[in-house]
Design an enzyme around this catalytic site. Structure first.
Site, PDB file in Angstrom:
ATOM      1  N   HIS A  64       0.849  -1.188   0.000  1.00  0.00           N
ATOM      2  CA  HIS A  64       0.000   0.000   0.000  1.00  0.00           C
ATOM      3  C   HIS A  64       0.886   1.240   0.000  1.00  0.00           C
ATOM      4  CE1 HIS A  64      -3.778   2.237   1.695  1.00  0.00           C
ATOM      5  NE2 HIS A  64      -3.175   2.913   0.733  1.00  0.00           N
ATOM      6  N   GLU A 118       0.537   7.994  -3.667  1.00  0.00           N
ATOM      7  CA  GLU A 118       1.439   7.625  -2.575  1.00  0.00           C
ATOM      8  C   GLU A 118       2.656   8.545  -2.528  1.00  0.00           C
ATOM      9  OE1 GLU A 118       0.903   5.256  -0.092  1.00  0.00           O
ATOM     10  OE2 GLU A 118      -1.077   5.488  -0.975  1.00  0.00           O
ATOM     11  N   HIS A 122       2.744  10.948   0.643  1.00  0.00           N
ATOM     12  CA  HIS A 122       3.697  10.422   1.620  1.00  0.00           C
ATOM     13  C   HIS A 122       5.166  10.567   1.186  1.00  0.00           C
ATOM     14  CE1 HIS A 122       0.325   8.647   3.802  1.00  0.00           C
ATOM     15  NE2 HIS A 122      -0.094   8.106   2.674  1.00  0.00           N
TER      16      HIS A 122
END
Length: 229
Positions: A64, A118, A122
């Site tokens: 993930h 992502e 992040h």
């Protein structure tokens, strides 16, 4: 009127302070969560899923993300809009990412939207230690270090729709990896709790696994399903 300092020592201290502040702002996190998800649990919800345009992923945990976090439980996000996701930066990793980091979002797609999210949310917060290519390459490498499915199957925990105790799942992963995991559950289409994601922690330089300083909020029941895929 132009002012200048005649004190070299003071100037050095000010420059050092400026560098320290810049460094602390650049690395505003203490560790990473490395998160993997079980595709059967992603798909067996009321929302459902779509297989990627490259075909159905293998029956294995998929990545993930690698998420910078702080010891107080908070986390930075979307840290650098000036460095958006660039697919050309990871062209040498794409085929491997399609197998290890597959998207299950609808409509069916090739994964670039997932990976871009992502990185933007992040990855940009880890730029003090990882550039864009290294962020994805490091995350792929971390997955190779600990085989979650093998750890569970070796303990007799199979993705067959049966219920297993939460403690047995945690113990199996801890014994295989040496680190305490955090298990996240979701609900299947009938409302039953099922094994969804497994979190392990990585040090702030992204060089290796560590014991988690803090776990996310939320909990699973004492007995949870492990659906097939």
């Amino acid at each position: 009127m132009k002012m200048q300092s005649n004190n070299p020592l003071l100037l050095i201290k000010l420059l050092a302070l400026h560098s320290l502040l810049a460094l602390s702002a650049a690395q505003d996190f203490d560790f990473f969560y490395f998160v993997q998800q079980w595709p059967g649990s992603y798909c067996d919800t009321k929302q459902g899923c779509c297989y990627p345009s490259t075909g159905k992923p293998s029956s294995d945990f998929g990545i993930h993300g690698l998420w910078p976090n702080r010891n107080d439980g908070s986390y930075p996000s979307n840290c650098d809009s000036s460095n958006p996701f660039d697919a050309s930066e990871i062209s040498d990793l794409t085929s491997y990412m399609q197998t290890q980091w597959p998207t299950l979002a609808c409509p069916s797609n090739n994964g670039l939207t997932f990976w871009g999210h992502e990185w933007d949310k992040h990855g940009t917060c880890s730029e003090s230690v990882l550039n864009q290519h290294d962020y994805f390459a490091t995350t792929l490498s971390l997955k190779n270090e600990i085989n979650l499915l093998q750890a569970l199957q070796s303990a007799g925990i199979q993705p067959n729709g049966q219920k297993y105790s939460l403690s047995s799942i945690k113990t199996a992963i801890q014994q295989a990896s040496g680190y305490t995991p955090w298990v996240e559950c979701n609900n299947d289409s009938s409302g039953n709790s099922q094994l969804y994601q497994i979190y392990l922690c990585v040090d702030s330089s992204a060089s290796g696994f560590i014991e988690c300083p803090v776990f996310p909020r939320g909990s699973c029941g004492s007995s949870i399903e492990f659906p097939s895929f």
